[in-house]
Design a protein around this motif. Structure first.
Motif, PDB file in Angstrom:
ATOM      1  N   GLU A   1       0.967  -1.157   0.039  1.00 46.99           N
ATOM      2  CA  GLU A   1      -0.066   0.114  -0.053  1.00 46.99           C
ATOM      3  C   GLU A   1       0.785   1.137  -0.123  1.00 46.99           C
ATOM      4  O   GLU A   1       0.604   2.284  -0.672  1.00 46.99           O
ATOM      5  N   ALA A   2       1.908   1.186   0.709  1.00 51.52           N
ATOM      6  CA  ALA A   2       2.728   2.474   0.903  1.00 51.52           C
ATOM      7  C   ALA A   2       3.446   2.461  -0.169  1.00 51.52           C
ATOM      8  O   ALA A   2       3.583   3.722  -0.805  1.00 51.52           O
ATOM      9  N   ILE A   3       3.936   1.526  -1.037  1.00 51.34           N
ATOM     10  CA  ILE A   3       4.555   1.775  -2.375  1.00 51.34           C
ATOM     11  C   ILE A   3       3.730   2.224  -3.473  1.00 51.34           C
ATOM     12  O   ILE A   3       3.926   3.242  -4.028  1.00 51.34           O
ATOM     13  N   ALA A   4       2.498   1.740  -3.344  1.00 48.58           N
ATOM     14  CA  ALA A   4       1.678   2.398  -4.376  1.00 48.58           C
ATOM     15  C   ALA A   4       1.080   3.654  -3.897  1.00 48.58           C
ATOM     16  O   ALA A   4       1.192   4.428  -5.171  1.00 48.58           O
ATOM     17  N   ALA A   5       0.990   4.275  -2.676  1.00 46.94           N
ATOM     18  CA  ALA A   5       0.828   5.479  -2.727  1.00 46.94           C
ATOM     19  C   ALA A   5       1.752   6.513  -2.988  1.00 46.94           C
ATOM     20  O   ALA A   5       1.670   7.565  -3.593  1.00 46.94           O
ATOM     21  N   LEU A   6       3.099   6.077  -2.551  1.00 48.07           N
ATOM     22  CA  LEU A   6       4.166   6.984  -3.069  1.00 48.07           C
ATOM     23  C   LEU A   6       4.539   6.971  -4.486  1.00 48.07           C
ATOM     24  O   LEU A   6       4.898   7.952  -4.964  1.00 48.07           O
ATOM     25  N   ARG A   7       4.211   5.641  -5.107  1.00 49.99           N
ATOM     26  CA  ARG A   7       4.585   5.767  -6.577  1.00 49.99           C
ATOM     27  C   ARG A   7       3.607   6.654  -7.025  1.00 49.99           C
ATOM     28  O   ARG A   7       3.837   7.570  -8.286  1.00 49.99           O
ATOM     29  N   ALA A   8       2.213   6.735  -6.784  1.00 50.78           N
ATOM     30  CA  ALA A   8       1.363   7.854  -7.313  1.00 50.78           C
ATOM     31  C   ALA A   8       1.558   9.170  -6.895  1.00 50.78           C
ATOM     32  O   ALA A   8       1.713  10.041  -7.770  1.00 50.78           O
ATOM     33  N   ALA A   9       2.207   9.280  -5.787  1.00 49.89           N
ATOM     34  CA  ALA A   9       2.550  10.909  -5.410  1.00 49.89           C
ATOM     35  C   ALA A   9       3.739  11.326  -6.120  1.00 49.89           C
ATOM     36  O   ALA A   9       3.899  12.662  -6.508  1.00 49.89           O
ATOM     37  N   ALA A  10       4.899  10.311  -6.379  1.00 51.28           N
ATOM     38  CA  ALA A  10       5.905  10.866  -7.016  1.00 51.28           C
ATOM     39  C   ALA A  10       6.023  10.855  -8.680  1.00 51.28           C
ATOM     40  O   ALA A  10       6.923  11.202  -9.203  1.00 51.28           O
ATOM     41  N   GLN A  11       4.668  10.486  -9.199  1.00 47.35           N
ATOM     42  CA  GLN A  11       4.511  10.604 -10.520  1.00 47.35           C
ATOM     43  C   GLN A  11       4.938  12.049 -10.857  1.00 47.35           C
ATOM     44  O   GLN A  11       4.480  13.365 -10.375  1.00 47.35           O
ATOM     45  N   GLY A  12       5.580  11.973 -12.227  1.00 46.71           N
ATOM     46  CA  GLY A  12       6.044  13.275 -12.594  1.00 46.71           C
ATOM     47  C   GLY A  12       7.267  13.836 -12.129  1.00 46.71           C
ATOM     48  O   GLY A  12       7.648  15.108 -12.290  1.00 46.71           O
TER      49      GLY A  12
END
Ligand code: SF4
Ligand code: SF4
Lengths: 675, 342
Positions: free
Chosen positions: A212-223
């Motif tokens: 869950e943490a990985i998914a959340a951070l990946r989304a936030a780090a987009q771009g």
């Protein structure tokens, strides 16, 4: 896909993380009393800048940093400072330490905050100063001041900025929930650090057990240019050195810093704190702490104000004290037990673990080491724990050092695997302490030897100088005698010339000289008066003691005798001064500045001898303080000028020596009796 | 109630020394079963009697040393020593031979040096070598395997052990003896003319070795020990045999497969060489340790005076283990090989 590396050893203990991941982060609230230790970080403790009874606002600085490796402390809520005293804190030693205690008023009133509309406009130094002033210290458990870590030397290049979201310790989920719930703040904080350090790459490292943490951070780090790197779960991959090896394949040199290989690491909690400090101006006054274990009815994560007593937080999570014998701050691998549940939460408290009776059972008694080597296979530093254990038992300190005892990170992996239940880490801690103590003793004896040798050399030098001077004087006298014998055949009469010179000087100096003599005389008179007073008190005490038949009589008698002798000396000095004074000023010698100086010095020495010890000490202290100040100035200026290292070192040594002397003099002033 | 103060770590892994020892004991079962199949009940009687003597010796030594007897008996290390020695001894050994061997192993080789963990020599092998030197006759009396003669029954086995004077067993040279003594026949001819040889090595022996290999593989799977020392030993033994095979001439030392599946090779590789107490400690150290044992085994088998060589090779290398440790300290994180700072 980025290439990831493996590190030697490691273990897979039961994770036990799900218990505290059932609910989102809760707010622990405001306890009636907050206890804020002054040293919640590695480095010099902060120094209080508030007084007892003073009202403080939330976020107000209440203790300022002392030195470079130090951070301030802030009030976590509004209230009144109710005490500044030693309290029990969460520390393996179980000792007390100075704390500021705040009685909260429940209003939670903020102090005015300095925010930054655009941190990119701020200078590097300003950013670092704000991070430091926000009191941020590594929140993963070590507590090293973040600003110090981020202060790179000019010219050193940061290749890799690593944000540590590994959290490899079992049970702890504080970073996990932070990454799940506040990925935006982590990424924003990472971008501030990117701005500050201009790293070649920025990586967020997470173990693969936190999808869950990985998914959340990946989304936030987009771009952004921030990369989330996932690697297999293994304890202790969250150790700074291990994480660096996993992500870069490089090892931090022993005794060196990550920066030596171009890496800087920050824990996700610290990154969020940096974000809050820079963007919102909020200092570090709260943190996320996991409360878990079978003795907790509703385990989970809490936002808790620093200084909150653990008891208060535990109660919020449904603590069943009767089921709990050990309260652990941190995780089961590296955490330590706290002496009682009233110690406060500090900046490094990532977890409170309250195991139930059957949970984490104490291992059965240790058996013999069968040298199975499992510990060596598990050690992330590639040590040979069984050999270290062997040498620790035999107190073979040299062997311990040649087997790199001090590279041990005390991760506990070796103890965890040891089939014979040997408390290996305990042995290493004890041995490290012993070796350090030995080294200190050694240094101390070296120092005193050096001091002795230096003194010896000085005495010899002085003796040599004296002999040389004597010889020179003798020679000069001989020459003069020869000249006299040869007869004065100069153009002018030397005696007449000397008289003229003296007359001119006398006219010019008379006023000043008289003034000086007056002050000198005053001092001597004062000395006589004080000594006389002391003699009187001593005598009356003696009389009293004699009347009472006390056994102090002899001691007092000697005291009285001594004081009487001193009084006599002081009176004599005064008398001599009064006689010498007119003679000096009247005679020809007064015209000679050297003679005057000698006379002054002599008078001063006499006065000194006659002076009450307290006065003497005070005088000495003053002189010392002046010298200290001067040397400090010189040190600062030569540091600024970039003088030779040797000079700086010598000056620094003088400063320490003078500091010692000053404090000794102060000490003496406090106890003038034993002068 | 006051809170307890204990130091980290607060968690512990699943391994325990008694568990390790019990696993080793379990892993010997296939080998013992195959031994019993080929050589009769002699091995089992050896085993039971050895265990009994071992427990008594261990308890006595602990009592003399004023150690808690129950606590240390539970670590099962005495049983492991007894089992290993019992397997190594020829079946149908007399009771006194076994008793002397066990006493030497437990009292001299182990407790005299300070007990488990402090013994520089593998106790079972030390006991074995003492017996071999003192009683060479009894120590080389191997019964022929099933198929080459009458395999004694349980009663005869008990009789052989406890009333040796009444037992008159048949013995026969082992394949290793034959190979060494041969100087005139090509290996292929020796194989064809002598009934003691089987498919790859000695009749029966090849299966005994495979059974111990299976037990060892299971221990490896359980990670009771690491693969380094045993595999290094097997590899170097195989390599030496291959180099000196000499095309199967009359001067040949025997094929690699013959050596790998003969005598105590697999038993030694997985149950003796892996004894952690007496081996080198680091990974590199264990590779060196194992490889040297393999080499010594080959040299002693082919050139020495004793039939099998594992015990001697292991004892010699036990001597060398501290030296190997000294030169094979692993490279610590963030340091150079020689331990200096980078
Ligand atoms: S794991 Fe324990 S028993 Fe095994 S070698 Fe290490 S210290 Fe000895
Ligand atoms: S505690 Fe020290 S010796 Fe033990 S595994 Fe960790 S680093 Fe190695």
């Amino acid at each position: 896909m980025r290439k990831i590396f493996d590190f030697h050893g490691g273990i897979h203990p039961q994770e036990n993380k799900h218990q505290s991941l059932q609910t989102p982060i809760r707010d622990a609230g405001i306890p009636p009393e907050l206890v804020l230790p002054l040293g919640q970080h590695i480095g010099a403790p902060a120094s209080p800048i508030v007084e007892v009874g003073q009202r403080v606002l939330k976020g107000q600085m209440i203790a300022e940093p002392l030195g470079f490796v130090s951070v301030p402390v802030h009030a976590p809520t509004s209230g009144t400072v109710s005490a500044i005293e030693d309290r029990q804190i969460a520390h393996p030693s179980g000792l007390q330490a100075p704390c500021i205690v705040i009685a909260s008023d429940g209003r939670d009133e903020w102090a005015p905050l300095t925010t930054a509309a655009d941190y990119r406009q701020l200078a590097r130094e300003e950013l670092l100063a704000r991070i430091r002033n926000a009191g941020i210290a590594g929140m993963g458990g070590a507590g090293f001041p973040s600003a110090v870590k981020l202060s790179t030397r000019p010219g050193s290049q940061v290749n890799t900025l690593i944000i540590n979201g590994t959290e490899c310790e079992p049970y702890i989920t504080a970073d996990d929930v932070l990454m799940r719930e506040q990925p935006g703040r982590i990424v924003a904080g990472a971008r501030i650090l990117q701005h500050l350090l201009a790293p070649g790459e920025t990586l967020i490292g997470i173990e693969d057990n936190k999808p869950e943490a990985i998914a959340a951070l990946r989304a936030a780090a987009q771009g952004t240019e921030i990369e989330v790197v996932v690697f297999p779960t293994k304890y202790p991959s969250g150790g700074e050195k291990q994480l660096i090896e996993i992500l870069t394949g490089k090892q931090v040199p022993s005794g060196g810093l990550p920066l030596d290989i171009g890496v800087i690491c920050q824990n996700v909690g610290s990154v969020v704190a940096i974000h809050d400090a820079i963007v919102e101006g909020r200092p570090l006054i709260s943190r996320v702490t996991t409360v878990t274990g079978e003795a907790i009815a509703e385990p989970g994560n809490f936002t808790v104000l620093l200084g909150t007593p653990m008891q208060y937080l535990l109660a919020r999570a449904g603590y069943r004290a009767e089921q709990n014998r050990r309260l652990i701050m941190g995780g089961p691998m590296m955490g330590f037990t706290v002496p009682d549940a009233n110690v406060p939460i500090v900046k490094t408290t990532n977890c409170l673990l309250a195991p139930g009776h059957g949970e984490l059972p104490a291992p059965s008694p240790a058996q013999a080491c069968i040298r199975c080597g499992m510990c060596a296979q598990a050690c992330p530093v590639s040590l040979l724990p069984q050999q270290l254990f062997w040498f620790a038992q035999g107190k073979e300190f040299e062997k311990l050092e040649s087997h790199q005892l001090f590279d041990c990170i005390e991760c506990g992996a070796c103890s965890w695997v040891c089939p014979s239940n040997i408390p290996l880490v305990q042995y290493y801690r004890a041995s490290k302490a012993e070796v350090l103590q030995l080294r200190r003793d050694h240094e101390r004896s070296d120092q005193s030897r050096m001091r002795f040798e230096a003194r010896q050399a000085r005495l010899e030098r002085e003796e040599a100088e004296k002999t040389a001077k004597r010889a020179a004087r003798k020679q000069a006298a001989q020459q003069r005698a020869q000249a006299a014998a040869a007869g004065g055949s100069g153009d002018e009469d030397p005696i007449q010339a000397a008289i003229d010179r003296a007359k001119a000087k006398k006219a010019a100096q008379q006023a000043g000289g008289a003034q000086h003599d007056a002050s000198e005389q005053e001092k001597l008179e004062k000395a006589v008066v004080t000594t006389r007073q002391r003699l009187e008190t001593a005598s009356s005490k003696l009389a009293q003691a004699q009347a009472e038949g006390s056994d102090l009589v002899t001691a007092l008698q000697t005291g009285v005798d001594k004081t009487r002798a001193k009084l006599a000396a002081a009176e004599k000095a005064l008398q001599e001064f009064q006689q010498a004074g007119p003679a000096l000023t009247a005679g020809d010698a007064a015209g000679d500045p050297a003679a005057a100086a000698i006379a002054r010095a002599m008078a001063a020495r006499q006065a000194d001898a006659a002076m009450a010890p307290a006065d003497k000490a005070r005088n000495q202290l003053q002189g010392l303080e002046q010298r200290l100040e001067k040397t400090r100035d010189r040190l600062a200026s030569s540091q600024a000028n970039g003088d030779e290292q040797k000079i700086i070192e010598a000056l620094a040594m003088t400063v320490t020596r003078l500091e010692e002397k000053v404090s000794a003099a102060r000490e003496q002033l406090k106890n003038p009796g034993d002068a | 109630m006051a809170l307890l103060r204990v130091t980290s770590p607060h968690a512990h892994g699943p391994m325990s020394t008694p568990r390790v020892m019990q696993n080793v004991l379990l892993a010997t079962v296939p080998g013992i079963v195959v031994l019993t199949h080929f050589f009769g009940f002699g091995t089992l009687v050896n085993l039971l009697w050895a265990c009994l003597v071992a427990l008594v010796c261990e308890a006595a030594a602990l009592k003399l040393r004023r150690r808690p007897i129950g606590f240390y008996l539970k670590d099962c290390s005495a049983l492991v020593t007894a089992t290993l020695l019992a397997i190594a001894l020829p079946p149908y050994s007399p009771w006194w031979l076994i008793a002397v061997g066990i006493a030497c192993a437990i009292l001299l080789a182990k407790h005299l040096y300070g007990g488990l963990g402090y013994n520089p020599f593998n106790p079972a092998m030390a006991g074995y070598v003492i017996l071999l030197i003192s009683f060479p006759l009894q120590m080389t009396a191997w019964t022929p395997p099933r198929g080459l003669g009458q395999t004694p029954g349980l009663v005869e086995a008990l009789q052989a052990c406890f009333w040796p004077s009444s037992y008159d067993g048949v013995t026969m040279a082992t394949p290793l003896d034959l190979m060494k003594q041969n100087s005139s026949l090509l290996v292929a001819d020796l194989w064809a003319q002598t009934p003691q040889f089987g498919r790859w090595a000695g009749l029966g022996w090849e299966w005994v070795n495979l059974a111990f290999l299976a037990g060892g593989a299971w221990l490896l799977y359980l990670r009771v020990f690491s693969w380094h020392a045993p595999l290094a030993m097997l590899a170097s033994l195989g390599l030496f045999a291959a180099v000196f095979y000499d095309g199967g001439s009359s001067a040949s030392g025997g094929s690699p497969l013959f050596h790998l599946l003969s005598g105590a090779t697999m038993f030694g590789a997985f149950f003796i060489v892996t004894d952690p107490v007496t081996s080198a400690v680091s990974v590199r150290g264990r590779l060196v340790y194992g490889a040297m044992i393999g080499a010594l085994v080959y040299i002693i088998r082919v050139r020495g005076n004793y039939p099998d060589a594992v015990a001697f090779a292991v004892l010699i290398m036990n001597f060398a283990a501290p030296l190997i440790d000294n030169y094979t300290q692993p490279r610590t994180y963030g340091r150079r090989r020689d331990g200096s700072e980078q």
